[in-house]
Motif scaffolding. Structure first.
Motif, mmCIF file in Angstrom:
data_model
loop_
_atom_site.group_PDB
_atom_site.id
_atom_site.type_symbol
_atom_site.label_atom_id
_atom_site.label_comp_id
_atom_site.label_asym_id
_atom_site.label_seq_id
_atom_site.Cartn_x
_atom_site.Cartn_y
_atom_site.Cartn_z
ATOM 1 N N PRO A 1 -3.856 6.097 2.020
ATOM 2 C CA PRO A 1 -3.029 5.922 3.214
ATOM 3 C C PRO A 1 -2.101 4.712 3.155
ATOM 4 O O PRO A 1 -0.900 4.835 3.445
ATOM 5 N N GLU A 2 -2.619 3.549 2.774
ATOM 6 C CA GLU A 2 -1.789 2.347 2.769
ATOM 7 C C GLU A 2 -0.750 2.404 1.650
ATOM 8 O O GLU A 2 0.392 1.961 1.838
ATOM 9 N N GLU A 3 -1.133 2.936 0.495
ATOM 10 C CA GLU A 3 -0.161 3.087 -0.589
ATOM 11 C C GLU A 3 0.976 3.999 -0.169
ATOM 12 O O GLU A 3 2.152 3.735 -0.431
ATOM 13 N N ARG A 4 0.634 5.080 0.485
ATOM 14 C CA ARG A 4 1.655 6.051 0.884
ATOM 15 C C ARG A 4 2.624 5.444 1.899
ATOM 16 O O ARG A 4 3.837 5.594 1.777
ATOM 17 N N VAL A 5 2.080 4.752 2.897
ATOM 18 C CA VAL A 5 2.936 4.137 3.912
ATOM 19 C C VAL A 5 3.838 3.078 3.289
ATOM 20 O O VAL A 5 5.042 3.028 3.554
ATOM 21 N N ALA A 6 3.275 2.239 2.434
ATOM 22 C CA ALA A 6 4.069 1.183 1.796
ATOM 23 C C ALA A 6 5.166 1.778 0.926
ATOM 24 O O ALA A 6 6.318 1.322 0.950
ATOM 25 N N PHE A 7 4.837 2.806 0.162
ATOM 26 C CA PHE A 7 5.824 3.428 -0.733
ATOM 27 C C PHE A 7 6.930 4.112 0.065
ATOM 28 O O PHE A 7 8.118 3.942 -0.231
ATOM 29 N N VAL A 8 6.561 4.905 1.050
ATOM 30 C CA VAL A 8 7.566 5.630 1.832
ATOM 31 C C VAL A 8 8.493 4.656 2.540
ATOM 32 O O VAL A 8 9.720 4.817 2.509
ATOM 33 N N LEU A 9 7.931 3.643 3.175
ATOM 34 C CA LEU A 9 8.767 2.694 3.921
ATOM 35 C C LEU A 9 9.706 1.931 2.991
ATOM 36 O O LEU A 9 10.903 1.818 3.265
ATOM 37 N N HIS A 10 9.167 1.424 1.888
ATOM 38 C CA HIS A 10 9.995 0.584 1.018
ATOM 39 C C HIS A 10 10.908 1.392 0.107
ATOM 40 O O HIS A 10 12.120 1.181 0.070
ATOM 41 N N ASP A 11 10.349 2.344 -0.621
ATOM 42 C CA ASP A 11 11.126 3.037 -1.644
ATOM 43 C C ASP A 11 12.021 4.135 -1.079
ATOM 44 O O ASP A 11 13.081 4.416 -1.640
ATOM 45 N N LEU A 12 11.613 4.768 0.009
ATOM 46 C CA LEU A 12 12.399 5.866 0.564
ATOM 47 C C LEU A 12 13.242 5.460 1.761
ATOM 48 O O LEU A 12 14.262 6.093 2.032
ATOM 49 N N PHE A 13 12.816 4.405 2.480
ATOM 50 C CA PHE A 13 13.544 4.002 3.688
ATOM 51 C C PHE A 13 13.992 2.548 3.667
ATOM 52 O O PHE A 13 14.484 2.040 4.669
ATOM 53 N N ALA A 14 13.836 1.887 2.528
ATOM 54 C CA ALA A 14 14.377 0.545 2.299
ATOM 55 C C ALA A 14 13.940 -0.479 3.336
ATOM 56 O O ALA A 14 14.698 -1.381 3.698
ATOM 57 N N VAL A 15 12.704 -0.365 3.814
ATOM 58 C CA VAL A 15 12.170 -1.355 4.745
ATOM 59 C C VAL A 15 11.623 -2.528 3.926
ATOM 60 O O VAL A 15 10.851 -2.319 2.984
ATOM 61 N N PRO A 16 11.997 -3.760 4.241
ATOM 62 C CA PRO A 16 11.515 -4.915 3.460
ATOM 63 C C PRO A 16 10.004 -5.092 3.574
ATOM 64 O O PRO A 16 9.399 -4.752 4.592
ATOM 65 N N PHE A 17 9.408 -5.670 2.532
ATOM 66 C CA PHE A 17 7.961 -5.884 2.539
ATOM 67 C C PHE A 17 7.544 -6.829 3.665
ATOM 68 O O PHE A 17 6.432 -6.708 4.188
ATOM 69 N N ALA A 18 8.415 -7.745 4.021
ATOM 70 C CA ALA A 18 8.095 -8.665 5.110
ATOM 71 C C ALA A 18 7.889 -7.929 6.429
ATOM 72 O O ALA A 18 7.165 -8.404 7.312
ATOM 73 N N GLU A 19 8.519 -6.755 6.569
ATOM 74 C CA GLU A 19 8.353 -5.959 7.786
ATOM 75 C C GLU A 19 7.233 -4.935 7.646
ATOM 76 O O GLU A 19 6.646 -4.512 8.638
ATOM 77 N N ILE A 20 6.947 -4.533 6.410
ATOM 78 C CA ILE A 20 5.869 -3.564 6.193
ATOM 79 C C ILE A 20 4.507 -4.235 6.325
ATOM 80 O O ILE A 20 3.553 -3.637 6.826
ATOM 81 N N GLY A 21 4.419 -5.492 5.889
ATOM 82 C CA GLY A 21 3.152 -6.215 5.939
ATOM 83 C C GLY A 21 2.469 -6.163 7.297
ATOM 84 O O GLY A 21 1.290 -5.789 7.389
ATOM 85 N N PRO A 22 3.171 -6.524 8.382
ATOM 86 C CA PRO A 22 2.530 -6.472 9.704
ATOM 87 C C PRO A 22 2.099 -5.071 10.118
ATOM 88 O O PRO A 22 1.116 -4.914 10.851
ATOM 89 N N ILE A 23 2.818 -4.052 9.675
ATOM 90 C CA ILE A 23 2.435 -2.677 10.006
ATOM 91 C C ILE A 23 1.072 -2.356 9.403
ATOM 92 O O ILE A 23 0.209 -1.748 10.047
ATOM 93 N N LEU A 24 0.868 -2.763 8.153
ATOM 94 C CA LEU A 24 -0.395 -2.522 7.455
ATOM 95 C C LEU A 24 -1.425 -3.611 7.713
ATOM 96 O O LEU A 24 -2.564 -3.505 7.250
ATOM 97 N N ARG A 25 -0.971 -4.668 8.398
ATOM 98 C CA ARG A 25 -1.809 -5.847 8.604
ATOM 99 C C ARG A 25 -2.245 -6.440 7.263
ATOM 100 O O ARG A 25 -3.403 -6.787 7.047
ATOM 101 N N ARG A 26 -1.291 -6.511 6.371
ATOM 102 C CA ARG A 26 -1.460 -7.101 5.048
ATOM 103 C C ARG A 26 -0.345 -8.117 4.829
ATOM 104 O O ARG A 26 0.668 -8.116 5.531
ATOM 105 N N THR A 27 -0.532 -8.997 3.853
ATOM 106 C CA THR A 27 0.531 -9.936 3.514
ATOM 107 C C THR A 27 1.652 -9.187 2.797
ATOM 108 O O THR A 27 1.422 -8.123 2.207
ATOM 109 N N PRO A 28 2.871 -9.729 2.827
ATOM 110 C CA PRO A 28 3.957 -9.085 2.073
ATOM 111 C C PRO A 28 3.635 -8.922 0.594
ATOM 112 O O PRO A 28 3.992 -7.915 -0.015
#
Length: 284
Positions: free
Chosen positions: A114-141
């Motif tokens: 689940p977390e790999e999929r969300v991180a990959f889709v957001l960053h690689d397919l929708f160009a969301v920065p890791f700094a913004e994905i981190g809080p969504i997953l409650r993980r560090t960038p």
């Protein structure tokens, strides 16, 4: 801000949110439900939203993550959650769909956590920065970047053969799929070697089928009889070699691996355990 003033802004973003949810979940109905839930939360919130795109992306992503985690806890119930777009009834259109990266991507993404999929889709397919994905997953960038990297390595795992062999096997698999979908016995006999052998797990067999079939004519006739299954197949790399994944209600259920020599299929095997294989995109 009033809901009636938010509605037009939300509708402008609906297609993007639907695409985001669909790539995360692989299910059209669930994606629509998630987007609608996001709208209800937006209409009901009293928060001051300074970045509507970011707010909606976060809400949709967290809803998808919750669904993916619930799905991972009960894999035995996943009979209708992944929806690979159905191939067109026209055989020529089906050949185009068979090579569609979008269709294959949903199959490959289904193997990610689940977390790999969300991180990959957001960053690689929708160009969301890791700094913004981190809080969504409650993980560090930094951790989020590692999750996306791990997913990327699986999605884009390289072929385990030379470029020439890859091209030969890819062409043979595509020709087999095209002929099987069209019920074209002549075309199947052309792509199958005379002494081809088809083996299958007992779990893949329908009434009247046998585990081992030998000879081009018998194998081709069997493929024609199963052409309805072939309509929901996608071409991907299976352990680094071009193969097929068959689906039921869109869910990956069978994997087909192939042996190819001199441009013809010498053997193919059918397995009922997709999870035992590394599935990746065939993009080159």
């Amino acid at each position: 801000m009033r809901a009636d003033s938010l509605a037009p802004m939300f509708e402008q973003r609906r297609d993007r949110l639907r695409g985001l949810a669909h790539r995360m979940l692989g299910a059209t109905a669930q994606a629509e439900d998630v987007v609608q839930d996001a709208w209800l939360r937006l209409a009901d919130t009293d928060a001051v939203i300074t970045d509507l795109d970011g707010w909606l992306t976060t809400v949709v992503s967290r809803l998808c993550l919750d669904l993916l985690r619930a799905r991972a806890r009960r894999p035995q119930t996943r009979t209708d959650e992944l929806e690979i777009p159905a191939a067109d009834a026209d055989p020529e259109a089906q050949a185009v769909h068979a090579d569609s990266v979008e269709r294959a991507l949903l199959v490959v993404l289904d193997a990610l956590g689940p977390e790999e999929r969300v991180a990959f889709v957001l960053h690689d397919l929708f160009a969301v920065p890791f700094a913004e994905i981190g809080p969504i997953l409650r993980r560090t960038p930094a951790t989020t970047k590692k999750l996306a990297s791990r997913a990327r390595q699986r999605v884009h795992a390289p072929a385990a053969m030379s470029t020439a062999d890859l091209a030969e096997q890819r062409a043979a698999v595509a020709a087999f799929l095209r002929a099987a979908r069209g019920g074209d016995l002549v075309a199947l006999l052309e792509i199958l070697a005379p002494d081809v052998v088809r083996t299958a797990d007992p779990a893949t067999l329908t009434p009247g089928m046998v585990a081992v079939v030998r000879g081009a004519r018998a194998v081709a006739e069997g493929a024609v009889a199963l052409r309805r299954r072939a309509r929901e197949a996608v071409v991907v790399l299976v352990d680094g070699r071009p193969g097929l994944v068959l689906t039921r209600a869109g869910r990956p259920i069978f994997v087909l691996t192939f042996g190819v020599h001199a441009g013809r299929i010498t053997a193919y095997d059918v397995f009922a355990t997709p999870e035992r294989f590394t599935l990746s995109l065939l993009t080159s």
